[in-house]
Design a protein around this motif. Structure first.
Motif, short mmCIF file in Angstrom:
data_model
loop_
_atom_site.label_atom_id
_atom_site.label_comp_id
_atom_site.label_asym_id
_atom_site.label_seq_id
_atom_site.Cartn_x
_atom_site.Cartn_y
_atom_site.Cartn_z
N GLU A 93 80.80 -75.43 -18.62
CA GLU A 93 80.63 -75.58 -19.96
C GLU A 93 78.98 -75.97 -20.11
OE1 GLU A 93 83.42 -78.33 -21.71
OE2 GLU A 93 85.02 -77.01 -21.27
N LEU A 94 78.60 -76.83 -19.12
CA LEU A 94 77.38 -77.19 -19.15
C LEU A 94 76.23 -76.06 -18.61
CD1 LEU A 94 77.54 -80.74 -17.40
CD2 LEU A 94 76.72 -80.22 -20.15
N ARG A 95 76.47 -75.32 -17.89
CA ARG A 95 75.90 -74.05 -17.32
C ARG A 95 75.74 -73.21 -18.56
NH1 ARG A 95 78.97 -74.56 -12.24
NH2 ARG A 95 77.70 -75.22 -10.64
N ILE A 96 76.83 -72.85 -19.31
CA ILE A 96 76.93 -72.11 -20.32
C ILE A 96 75.72 -72.44 -21.43
CG2 ILE A 96 78.05 -70.90 -22.34
CD1 ILE A 96 80.53 -70.70 -20.35
N ALA A 97 75.74 -73.78 -21.88
CA ALA A 97 75.20 -74.36 -22.81
C ALA A 97 73.46 -74.26 -22.52
CB ALA A 97 75.61 -76.11 -22.67
N LEU A 98 73.39 -74.44 -20.89
CA LEU A 98 71.89 -74.24 -20.57
C LEU A 98 71.38 -72.77 -20.72
CD1 LEU A 98 71.90 -76.81 -17.73
CD2 LEU A 98 70.71 -77.03 -20.06
N LEU A 99 72.31 -71.84 -20.98
CA LEU A 99 71.66 -70.52 -20.85
C LEU A 99 70.72 -70.15 -21.98
CD1 LEU A 99 74.92 -68.53 -20.35
CD2 LEU A 99 73.00 -68.67 -18.84
N PRO A 100 69.55 -69.28 -21.68
CA PRO A 100 68.62 -69.21 -22.62
C PRO A 100 69.44 -68.62 -23.98
CG PRO A 100 68.00 -68.09 -20.71
CD PRO A 100 69.45 -68.66 -20.49
N LYS A 101 69.26 -69.26 -25.19
CA LYS A 101 69.65 -68.87 -26.39
C LYS A 101 68.86 -67.68 -27.22
CE LYS A 101 71.32 -71.15 -30.72
NZ LYS A 101 70.94 -72.15 -31.66
N ASP A 102 69.81 -66.76 -27.67
CA ASP A 102 69.10 -65.56 -28.52
C ASP A 102 68.52 -66.39 -29.62
OD1 ASP A 102 68.68 -63.63 -30.15
OD2 ASP A 102 70.30 -62.52 -29.58
N PRO A 103 67.24 -66.08 -29.82
CA PRO A 103 66.57 -66.88 -30.94
C PRO A 103 67.26 -66.30 -32.33
CG PRO A 103 64.97 -65.46 -29.96
CD PRO A 103 66.23 -65.62 -29.10
N ASN A 104 67.86 -65.30 -32.25
CA ASN A 104 68.22 -64.71 -33.47
C ASN A 104 69.64 -65.19 -34.15
OD1 ASN A 104 65.91 -63.03 -34.19
ND2 ASN A 104 66.73 -61.69 -32.63
N ASP A 105 70.32 -65.86 -33.13
CA ASP A 105 71.61 -66.32 -33.14
C ASP A 105 72.11 -67.01 -34.72
OD1 ASP A 105 72.52 -64.59 -31.26
OD2 ASP A 105 73.06 -66.87 -29.77
N ASP A 106 71.43 -67.80 -35.28
CA ASP A 106 71.54 -68.48 -36.37
C ASP A 106 70.99 -67.88 -38.03
OD1 ASP A 106 72.90 -70.64 -35.15
OD2 ASP A 106 70.90 -71.65 -34.73
N LYS A 107 70.51 -66.42 -37.56
CA LYS A 107 70.09 -65.79 -38.63
C LYS A 107 71.08 -65.31 -39.33
CE LYS A 107 65.32 -65.00 -37.05
NZ LYS A 107 64.39 -64.09 -36.41
N ASN A 108 70.87 -64.74 -40.53
CA ASN A 108 71.56 -63.94 -41.38
C ASN A 108 71.62 -62.63 -41.08
OD1 ASN A 108 72.00 -66.20 -43.48
ND2 ASN A 108 70.42 -65.70 -44.59
N VAL A 109 72.35 -61.73 -41.40
CA VAL A 109 72.33 -60.28 -40.72
C VAL A 109 72.54 -59.26 -41.93
CG1 VAL A 109 74.13 -58.80 -39.98
CG2 VAL A 109 73.75 -60.95 -38.71
N ILE A 110 71.95 -57.96 -41.78
CA ILE A 110 71.78 -57.11 -42.40
C ILE A 110 72.66 -55.80 -41.61
CG2 ILE A 110 70.33 -54.86 -43.29
CD1 ILE A 110 68.13 -56.95 -44.07
N LEU A 111 73.63 -55.72 -41.97
CA LEU A 111 74.73 -55.04 -41.49
C LEU A 111 74.75 -53.59 -42.14
CD1 LEU A 111 78.35 -55.91 -40.10
CD2 LEU A 111 78.27 -54.14 -41.71
N GLU A 112 74.65 -52.50 -41.28
CA GLU A 112 74.79 -51.39 -42.03
C GLU A 112 75.59 -50.40 -41.37
OE1 GLU A 112 70.72 -49.77 -40.79
OE2 GLU A 112 69.96 -50.77 -42.55
N VAL A 113 76.53 -49.59 -42.04
CA VAL A 113 77.68 -48.82 -41.75
C VAL A 113 77.22 -47.35 -42.09
CG1 VAL A 113 80.24 -48.69 -41.81
CG2 VAL A 113 79.18 -50.76 -41.81
N ARG A 114 77.36 -46.39 -41.39
CA ARG A 114 77.27 -45.02 -41.56
C ARG A 114 78.46 -44.23 -41.05
NH1 ARG A 114 72.27 -46.87 -40.44
NH2 ARG A 114 70.66 -46.59 -41.99
N ALA A 115 79.04 -43.36 -41.96
CA ALA A 115 79.67 -42.14 -41.32
C ALA A 115 79.03 -41.21 -40.46
CB ALA A 115 80.22 -41.40 -42.89
N GLY A 116 79.74 -40.96 -39.46
CA GLY A 116 79.29 -40.25 -38.27
C GLY A 116 80.13 -38.85 -38.39
#
Length: 357
Positions: A93-116
């Motif tokens: 658990e400590l090794r995982i906690a020390l992994l480099p964090k994605d700086p975007n993780d706490d951000k809001n999201v723009i989610l786009e869905v498109r028909a293919g």
């Protein structure tokens, strides 16, 4: 690893002193910054304290084994056994906690869905996915704000953009980027033949102005009258906005609001997030393959998941996980697969950065 943990504890203690400093408290923006840093480090510090306490208790229990009291010896053996089981778990658990964090993780999201591919059936599936994410966001306590939608008359969606506001939204939804394939019998299919169609999902972190700079001369703004289904909600003013980013050719439209200014602001948010995502993709492409996480590579050309309605199953191809509860999955209960993706991502990062570091 333990050098990093000791450094983290030192940094946390330094921050504790800073947030108690009257001069820093007087500067609220600086104080808030240190509070945020502390909140990020606090879980690691607490877990490390638990680890050290457990190690200390185990050493004391081993000393008790040399005493003559049988009852104490038995208690000591139990405590040692529990510690020996828990300590390796805590180390992971400590090794995982020390992994480099994605700086975007706490951000809001723009989610786009498109028909293919798949015509009307693909548009219906895109609408189903949008509903699935809406249900999931509700269960997380997040807020969703419609940015733009292009609907078809039978209840399908050609494309839609929504803003998802909530703590950790990007950290969970980022794994949804990619091609989603559906296999089912369309309602219009009289022979009962199974059709395969697809929709694509893009998950973009909402970005601040300081992260993406757009020059006014690089933007062409077109305004036009918004349209709605069956003539309803058709504006009589030019409130819909189309932004074209001339250097990249990116086009963003927004017509959800009655105000042209609000539509322009929303469209600019989407454009900035798309440009930021493009920048991240270019950075990722420059990193060698063996240093990239297979789960988090953001490659949207690959099929990431199949939804098979006749068999009631959903399969995530990145981690080989299949669930036979498609109905509840489409109601937003997607946590099991998301947790599997997060675990796989962490394992890949631990392998890349070295579990012994």
């Amino acid at each position: 690893m333990f050098d990093k943990l000791d450094f983290t504890v030192e940094k946390y203690e330094e921050l504790s002193l800073k947030v108690s400093d009257p001069d820093i408290i007087a500067n609220q923006s600086e104080w808030q910054k240190y509070i945020r840093e502390m909140s990020e480090l606090e879980p690691i510090v607490k877990k490390y304290k638990e680890y050290k306490d457990l190690k200390s208790n185990m050493e004391e229990a081993k000393e008790m084994l040399s005493m003559g009291d049988d009852e104490l010896k038995e208690l000591a053996k139990m405590e040692i056994a529990e510690a020996e089981e828990r300590i390796p778990e805590l180390e992971d658990e400590l090794r995982i906690a020390l992994l480099p964090k994605d700086p975007n993780d706490d951000k809001n999201v723009i989610l786009e869905v498109r028909a293919g591919t798949g015509g009307d059936e693909a548009a219906l599936f895109a609408a189903d996915l949008l509903r699935m994410y809406t249900r999931f966001a509700e269960r997380q306590g997040w807020k969703m704000e419609l940015m733009d939608v292009n609907e078809i008359g039978i209840g399908g969606v050609k494309e839609a953009s929504v803003l998802v506001k909530g703590r950790g939204a990007y950290s969970k939804l980022k794994y949804e980027s990619g091609t989603h394939r559906v296999q089912r019998v369309p309602e219009t299919e009289s022979s009962g033949r199974i059709h395969t169609s697809a929709a694509t999902v893009a998950v973009l972190p909402e970005v601040d102005d300081v992260e993406v700079e757009i020059k006014p001369e690089d933007i062409r703004v077109d305004v036009y009258r918004a349209s709605g289904n069956g003539g309803q909600c058709v504006n009589t003013t030019d409130s819909a906005v189309r932004l074209t980013h001339l250097p990249t050719g990116m086009v963003v439209t927004c017509q959800d609001e009655k105000s042209q200014l609000k539509n322009r602001d929303k469209a600019m948010k989407v454009l900035k997030s798309r440009l930021y995502d493009k920048m991240l993709q270019e950075q990722n492409d420059a990193i060698s393959a063996d240093r990239r996480s297979q789960v988090g590579s953001g490659d949207r050309s690959e099929r990431i998941r199949t939804y098979n309605f006749p068999q009631g199953r959903v399969t995530d191809h990145r981690i080989g996980m299949t669930l036979y509860k498609l109905d509840s999955f489409m109601e937003g209960e997607i946590d099991e697969i998301l947790n599997g993706l997060i675990t796989a991502d962490q394992a890949e990062k631990m392998k890349a950065f070295g579990s012994g570091n």
